[in-house]
Design an enzyme around this catalytic site. Structure first.
Site, PDB file in Angstrom:
ATOM      1  N   ASN A  35     119.287  66.323   6.093  1.00 18.07           N
ATOM      2  CA  ASN A  35     119.274  65.980   7.244  1.00 18.07           C
ATOM      3  C   ASN A  35     118.296  65.239   7.868  1.00 18.07           C
ATOM      4  OD1 ASN A  35     118.825  65.767  10.193  1.00 18.07           O
ATOM      5  ND2 ASN A  35     120.395  67.403  10.666  1.00 18.07           N
ATOM      6  N   HIS A  55     114.763  64.165  11.681  1.00 16.29           N
ATOM      7  CA  HIS A  55     113.318  63.976  11.733  1.00 16.29           C
ATOM      8  C   HIS A  55     112.400  62.775  11.407  1.00 16.29           C
ATOM      9  CE1 HIS A  55     113.661  67.620  14.254  1.00 16.29           C
ATOM     10  NE2 HIS A  55     114.155  68.114  13.339  1.00 16.29           N
ATOM     11  N   HIS A  96     122.506  64.166  13.376  1.00 15.85           N
ATOM     12  CA  HIS A  96     122.794  64.766  14.888  1.00 15.85           C
ATOM     13  C   HIS A  96     122.712  63.930  15.842  1.00 15.85           C
ATOM     14  CE1 HIS A  96     122.632  68.366  17.599  1.00 15.85           C
ATOM     15  NE2 HIS A  96     123.488  67.564  18.115  1.00 15.85           N
ATOM     16  N   ARG A 137     122.456  63.260  19.271  1.00 15.45           N
ATOM     17  CA  ARG A 137     122.388  64.157  20.347  1.00 15.45           C
ATOM     18  C   ARG A 137     123.007  63.534  21.789  1.00 15.45           C
ATOM     19  NH1 ARG A 137     119.659  69.276  19.456  1.00 15.45           N
ATOM     20  NH2 ARG A 137     119.567  69.355  21.769  1.00 15.45           N
ATOM     21  N   ARG A 180     117.645  61.640  21.336  1.00 16.39           N
ATOM     22  CA  ARG A 180     116.115  62.092  21.374  1.00 16.39           C
ATOM     23  C   ARG A 180     115.647  61.497  20.070  1.00 16.39           C
ATOM     24  NH1 ARG A 180     115.786  68.385  21.490  1.00 16.39           N
ATOM     25  NH2 ARG A 180     116.858  68.003  23.458  1.00 16.39           N
ATOM     26  N   GLU A 211     126.865  65.324  12.858  1.00 13.81           N
ATOM     27  CA  GLU A 211     126.637  66.576  13.693  1.00 13.81           C
ATOM     28  C   GLU A 211     126.757  66.033  15.158  1.00 13.81           C
ATOM     29  OE1 GLU A 211     124.001  69.631  11.205  1.00 13.81           O
ATOM     30  OE2 GLU A 211     123.084  68.503  12.811  1.00 13.81           O
ATOM     31  N   THR A 240     118.800  72.723  17.714  1.00 18.64           N
ATOM     32  CA  THR A 240     120.074  73.594  17.867  1.00 18.64           C
ATOM     33  C   THR A 240     119.645  75.107  17.663  1.00 18.64           C
ATOM     34  OG1 THR A 240     121.399  71.734  16.789  1.00 18.64           O
ATOM     35  CG2 THR A 240     122.568  73.902  17.308  1.00 18.64           C
ATOM     36  N   GLU A 289     130.092  76.027   8.838  1.00 18.11           N
ATOM     37  CA  GLU A 289     128.734  76.085   8.594  1.00 18.11           C
ATOM     38  C   GLU A 289     128.055  77.307   9.033  1.00 18.11           C
ATOM     39  OE1 GLU A 289     124.409  73.465   8.847  1.00 18.11           O
ATOM     40  OE2 GLU A 289     126.463  72.687   9.126  1.00 18.11           O
ATOM     41  N   HIS A 329     120.073  75.782   8.686  1.00 13.37           N
ATOM     42  CA  HIS A 329     119.183  75.911   9.748  1.00 13.37           C
ATOM     43  C   HIS A 329     118.031  76.680   9.381  1.00 13.37           C
ATOM     44  CE1 HIS A 329     118.046  75.452  13.925  1.00 13.37           C
ATOM     45  NE2 HIS A 329     117.215  76.692  14.009  1.00 13.37           N
TER      46      HIS A 329
END
Length: 264
Positions: free
Chosen positions: A12, A15, A48, A50, A54, A75, A106, A157, A213
């Site tokens: 992922n 970030h 993801h 969102r 963000r 996602e 999340t 998941e 996660h």
């Protein structure tokens, strides 16, 4: 044999975009980061998108669809807007997740078995009618697994956040200290057992099984060792490690830790 089936790593890169958005620059580029992850051996890229944009932006998703050579997992919240974007972009997998504006990341799994499941069913159906594979991000709970199967998901998941928190309390993760006694160790064992039970139930229901996660190179082993788990989605820890050792090494180190768990 445990070592005969590889557990896949999907990285992922959200970030990477978080750092970019913090200063409003064009760098670091999550698309470039995805290339490095694939070169290092990642089996897929996860982002993801969102609702508040963000970190990952619409442009990122479209560029990733054009450039990712492995598998693109998008996602998103189960909303009409996001379903429309997914149907246009056509990622390899769409993972529906719960989303709240005020959360940092999340928190918890999607309530596939709850009162809003009817609306969720419509979103799953719309995605599947478009020929897209659908994954639901859920708690490791038998009722949620059964609901995901009933909704027509291809994959679940399993949320590993509580397992990771239990490991931190027990002192098994990086920088977590010495732990607080036997009770925390029992909690860790219980959370791992929950994951195992949910993974077994999901596989028995014909679902593909992923997990993610909070996982890092220190706590990933027991989850990677669960034979029903086919893939792990890991982001924050890899980007954090990349600050110190570089992204390619961080990905390779994670792949090695996962592979060692399957061989043990």
């Amino acid at each position: 044999m445990a070592g005969e089936r590889k557990v896949r790593l999907h990285v992922n890169v959200d970030h990477v975009a978080t750092v970019r958005q913090a200063r409003g620059t064009r760098y670091p580029d999550p698309v470039a980061a995805a290339v490095l992850c694939e070169l290092a051996g990642a089996d897929g890229i996860t982002v993801h998108l969102r609702e508040d944009r963000r970190h990952i932006q619409d442009r990122d998703v479209r560029l990733l669809r054009q450039t990712v050579q492995t598998l693109l997992n998008l996602e998103m919240a189960a909303t009409d807007e996001m379903v429309s974007i997914a149907r246009e972009v056509r990622p390899d997998v769409v993972t529906l997740v719960p989303e709240r504006r005020e959360e940092r990341t999340t928190e918890g799994g999607l309530d596939a078995a709850g009162g809003r499941a009817r609306g969720l069913a419509a979103q799953v159906q719309a995605l599947r009618q478009a020929g897209l594979r659908v994954s639901l991000f859920i708690a490791p709970d038998a009722a949620q697994v059964a609901a995901a199967a009933a909704l027509g998901a291809d994959t679940v998941e399993l949320h590993t956040g509580e397992y990771c928190e239990a490991g931190a309390a027990a002192g098994t993760g990086a920088g977590t200290g010495a732990g607080t006694g036997a009770g925390t160790g029992a909690r860790l064992a219980a959370e791992l057992a929950r994951l195992q039970s949910a993974a077994t139930a999901a596989a028995a229901a014909g679902l593909h099984v992923a997990a993610g996660h909070g996982l890092n190179v220190h706590n990933v082993g027991p989850v990677a060792a669960l034979l029903e788990v086919e893939e792990l989605n890991i982001g924050h820890a890899l980007v954090a490690d990349a600050v110190l050792v570089g992204l390619e090494r961080a990905v390779r180190d994670m792949i090695a830790a996962m592979a060692a768990a399957r061989r043990s």
